[in-house]
Structures are given as C-alpha cells and as structure tokens.
Design a protein around this motif. Sequence first.
Motif, short mmCIF file in Angstrom:
data_model
loop_
_atom_site.label_atom_id
_atom_site.label_comp_id
_atom_site.label_asym_id
_atom_site.label_seq_id
_atom_site.Cartn_x
_atom_site.Cartn_y
_atom_site.Cartn_z
N GLN A 1 36.75 29.47 41.70
CA GLN A 1 36.26 30.30 42.81
C GLN A 1 35.66 31.60 42.29
O GLN A 1 34.70 32.13 42.86
N LEU A 2 36.23 32.14 41.21
CA LEU A 2 35.77 33.41 40.66
C LEU A 2 34.57 33.27 39.73
O LEU A 2 33.86 34.25 39.47
N ARG A 3 34.34 32.07 39.21
CA ARG A 3 33.28 31.84 38.21
C ARG A 3 31.91 32.37 38.62
O ARG A 3 31.23 33.03 37.82
N PRO A 4 31.43 32.15 39.86
CA PRO A 4 30.10 32.66 40.21
C PRO A 4 30.01 34.19 40.25
O PRO A 4 28.93 34.75 40.17
N HIS A 5 31.15 34.86 40.35
CA HIS A 5 31.17 36.30 40.54
C HIS A 5 31.52 37.08 39.28
O HIS A 5 31.14 38.24 39.15
N ILE A 6 32.30 36.47 38.40
CA ILE A 6 32.76 37.14 37.18
C ILE A 6 32.43 36.25 36.00
O ILE A 6 33.07 35.20 35.80
N LYS A 7 31.46 36.65 35.21
CA LYS A 7 30.99 35.82 34.10
C LYS A 7 31.93 35.85 32.90
O LYS A 7 32.11 34.86 32.21
N ASN A 8 32.54 36.99 32.63
CA ASN A 8 33.41 37.15 31.47
C ASN A 8 34.72 36.39 31.70
O ASN A 8 35.43 36.66 32.66
N GLN A 9 35.05 35.48 30.79
CA GLN A 9 36.24 34.65 30.95
C GLN A 9 37.53 35.46 30.96
O GLN A 9 38.44 35.18 31.74
N VAL A 10 37.63 36.47 30.12
CA VAL A 10 38.85 37.29 30.06
C VAL A 10 39.08 37.98 31.41
O VAL A 10 40.19 37.99 31.94
N ARG B 1 37.88 37.05 34.33
CA ARG B 1 38.13 36.01 35.34
C ARG B 1 39.59 35.56 35.27
O ARG B 1 40.27 35.45 36.29
N ILE B 2 40.09 35.32 34.07
CA ILE B 2 41.49 34.92 33.89
C ILE B 2 42.41 36.04 34.36
O ILE B 2 43.41 35.80 35.05
N SER B 3 42.08 37.28 34.00
CA SER B 3 42.91 38.43 34.39
C SER B 3 43.06 38.52 35.90
O SER B 3 44.17 38.71 36.41
N LEU B 4 41.95 38.36 36.62
CA LEU B 4 42.01 38.48 38.07
C LEU B 4 42.68 37.27 38.72
O LEU B 4 43.51 37.42 39.62
N ALA B 5 42.36 36.08 38.24
CA ALA B 5 42.99 34.87 38.80
C ALA B 5 44.51 34.89 38.58
O ALA B 5 45.28 34.54 39.48
N GLN B 6 44.92 35.31 37.40
CA GLN B 6 46.35 35.39 37.10
C GLN B 6 47.02 36.44 37.98
O GLN B 6 48.11 36.22 38.51
N THR C 1 49.80 40.62 56.92
CA THR C 1 48.57 39.85 56.73
C THR C 1 47.67 40.31 55.59
O THR C 1 46.65 39.68 55.34
N SER C 2 48.02 41.38 54.90
CA SER C 2 47.14 41.83 53.83
C SER C 2 47.90 42.55 52.71
O SER C 2 49.00 43.07 52.93
N ILE C 3 47.25 42.56 51.56
CA ILE C 3 47.77 43.25 50.38
C ILE C 3 46.59 43.99 49.76
O ILE C 3 45.54 43.38 49.52
N ILE C 4 46.75 45.27 49.51
CA ILE C 4 45.70 46.06 48.87
C ILE C 4 46.26 46.62 47.58
O ILE C 4 47.40 47.09 47.53
N GLY C 5 45.47 46.55 46.53
CA GLY C 5 45.95 47.06 45.26
C GLY C 5 44.86 47.18 44.22
O GLY C 5 43.67 46.98 44.49
N LYS C 6 45.31 47.50 43.02
CA LYS C 6 44.42 47.67 41.89
C LYS C 6 44.96 46.82 40.74
O LYS C 6 46.16 46.83 40.46
N VAL C 7 44.06 46.10 40.09
CA VAL C 7 44.41 45.27 38.95
C VAL C 7 43.70 45.84 37.73
O VAL C 7 42.48 46.05 37.77
N GLU C 8 44.46 46.10 36.67
CA GLU C 8 43.88 46.56 35.41
C GLU C 8 44.27 45.56 34.34
O GLU C 8 45.45 45.34 34.11
N ALA C 9 43.26 44.98 33.70
CA ALA C 9 43.51 44.02 32.63
C ALA C 9 42.22 43.83 31.86
O ALA C 9 41.13 43.98 32.42
N GLY C 10 42.34 43.46 30.59
CA GLY C 10 41.14 43.33 29.80
C GLY C 10 40.43 44.67 29.77
O GLY C 10 41.05 45.72 29.61
N ASP C 11 39.13 44.67 29.97
CA ASP C 11 38.35 45.91 29.95
C ASP C 11 38.02 46.43 31.34
O ASP C 11 37.28 47.40 31.47
N TYR C 12 38.53 45.80 32.37
CA TYR C 12 38.11 46.16 33.72
C TYR C 12 39.27 46.52 34.63
O TYR C 12 40.42 46.15 34.39
N GLN C 13 38.88 47.18 35.70
CA GLN C 13 39.80 47.51 36.79
C GLN C 13 39.19 46.95 38.06
O GLN C 13 38.00 47.12 38.30
N PHE C 14 39.99 46.27 38.85
CA PHE C 14 39.53 45.67 40.09
C PHE C 14 40.30 46.24 41.26
O PHE C 14 41.53 46.20 41.26
#
Length: 114
Positions: free
Chosen positions: A80-89, A91-96, A27-40
Amino acid sequence: MREIIYQCENKKSVWTGTIQITEENETSIIGKVEAGDYQFLIVLSRYYHGYGMEQWCLCVPDWNFGCKVSTTEMQWNLEQLRPHIKNQVDRISLAQAVGVILADRHNNKTSIVH
C-alpha cells in the motif's frame, strides 16, 4: 503523550524507530514516527466497512497521501505504501510503525479514552 520504541529490519540492516502518540481516541490515533532518515506525521483513522468490519486508514499529511492499512498484514501495508514512498527503509519503517501502533492499541483497549 506516550512513546513506543520499535525495531525494523531488512536483509541488509536493523534499525530502531520511535513513535510518539500525541492524541488517541476511539476512532483515531495521531502521532509522529521517526525512523531511518525521516520523520512522518501520521493519522490513523478507524472506520467500518460492510457488515461492521473494522478498517483502518493511514494519512501522512506532509507527504500528501493516504491509504488503507491492515492491522495484521505487514506485507500488504508495504504494498500500500509502495506508490508513495520509494525508499525501502522508509517504507519498512512506516509499515512496521503502523503494525506496532495497531497491535499496541489492540493489547491496551481498556486504556483508550472514549
């Protein structure tokens, strides 16, 4: 831990992201995403809505938000991410990344520990 390398693009550039899945169960996945200038740090959680329809939600604890995500619609996830992440790069990184993770999970269902 497993690692997935993925590619993102917008009209101006192409960049690479890295996903590190640290925990995964039915039921869940936990991880780290690194792309662009950020880490999520991300948590994806599966739940059922209505008549057994599978839904996923994304939580980004360090950014203090969560939202529903689609398993197949990148554009919807971007909105869905637009209100939370203003930077397009970013937002694309996380959505992808979400799309890649959920597609990978769908393609490798037999390897998921239940």
